[in-house]
Design an enzyme around this catalytic site. Sequence first.
Site, PDB file in Angstrom:
ATOM      1  N   LYS A  83      36.989  40.774  39.935  1.00  0.00           N
ATOM      2  CA  LYS A  83      38.355  39.914  39.869  1.00  0.00           C
ATOM      3  C   LYS A  83      39.393  41.295  40.516  1.00  0.00           C
ATOM      4  O   LYS A  83      39.159  42.340  40.079  1.00  0.00           O
ATOM      5  CB  LYS A  83      38.938  39.564  38.853  1.00  0.00           C
ATOM      6  CG  LYS A  83      39.845  38.476  38.669  1.00  0.00           C
ATOM      7  CD  LYS A  83      40.191  38.038  37.193  1.00  0.00           C
ATOM      8  CE  LYS A  83      41.270  36.920  37.151  1.00  0.00           C
ATOM      9  NZ  LYS A  83      41.687  36.852  35.837  1.00  0.00           N
TER      10      LYS A  83
HETATM   11  C1  E4P Z   1      43.446  33.732  35.036  1.00  0.00           C
HETATM   12  O1  E4P Z   1      42.529  34.122  35.807  1.00  0.00           O
HETATM   13  C2  E4P Z   1      44.456  34.635  34.793  1.00  0.00           C
HETATM   14  O2  E4P Z   1      44.477  35.696  34.618  1.00  0.00           O
HETATM   15  C3  E4P Z   1      45.467  33.742  33.823  1.00  0.00           C
HETATM   16  O3  E4P Z   1      45.167  32.273  34.103  1.00  0.00           O
HETATM   17  C4  E4P Z   1      46.778  34.098  33.748  1.00  0.00           C
HETATM   18  O4  E4P Z   1      47.446  33.167  32.750  1.00  0.00           O
HETATM   19  P1  E4P Z   1      48.888  33.673  32.089  1.00  0.00           P
HETATM   20  O5  E4P Z   1      49.844  33.596  33.403  1.00  0.00           O
HETATM   21  O6  E4P Z   1      49.203  32.618  31.101  1.00  0.00           O
HETATM   22  O7  E4P Z   1      48.688  34.826  31.411  1.00  0.00           O
END
Ligand code: E4P
Length: 217
Positions: A83
């Site tokens: 990622k």
């Molecule tokens: C997923 O890859 C993200 O890191 C996550 O959905 C972020 O979610 P949030 O905005 O609720 O922290």
Amino acid sequence: MKFFVDTAEIDAIAELNDLGMVDGVTTNPSLILKSGRDILEVTKEICDLVDGPVSAEVVATQADAMIAEGRKLAEIAPNIAVKLPLTWDGLKACKLLTGEGRMVNVTLCFSANQALIAAKAGATFISPFIGRLDDINIDGMDLIADIRAVYDNYGYETQILAASIRSVNHVLESARIGADVMTAPPDVIKKLAAHPLTDKGLEQFLSDWAKTGQTIL
Ligand code: E4P
């Protein structure tokens, strides 16, 4: 629609995985902090549990260091998706790591132009953050629809991974628009099964059944 679960909590992943609800997992540095676990150890456990892509996020900000961290994370298991944040350096790392045959999830996407450029850099997944746009009074679903239109116009194969999902309506709208994947916390996935009329109907059935005096077993 593929379901990824947005957590680094092993028990929650295992419970949903047993029901066939987990096509993959996404983590990020905040979720690793919340788990209280070592990133390499917990990510390995998740990869052992789940067959699909498991996103593990780099924390370097320069392309060379991102690539080194990405390679190390990818060594954990074959189903790791590295990622990377949607920055210029992140795109450089994306191009190189996907060129090595690794899956890459480009994260922190807040515009269709960002999604376009991530697709051109070869991203496997693009993660537009719906909830965080809603937080600043911008409709996150418009972004999902824009990216779907742009990708379909040109046949980009980068998968739209609807992220930062906070509600069951985000899931439904993402599915309507045609996001390839959605990632949500375990409690949101569980809420997809809930409906007040289901509860009310079951209550009535059980009440009437009790009056019959019968048993099935
Ligand atoms: C997923 O890859 C993200 O890191 C996550 O959905 C972020 O979610 P949030 O905005 O609720 O922290």
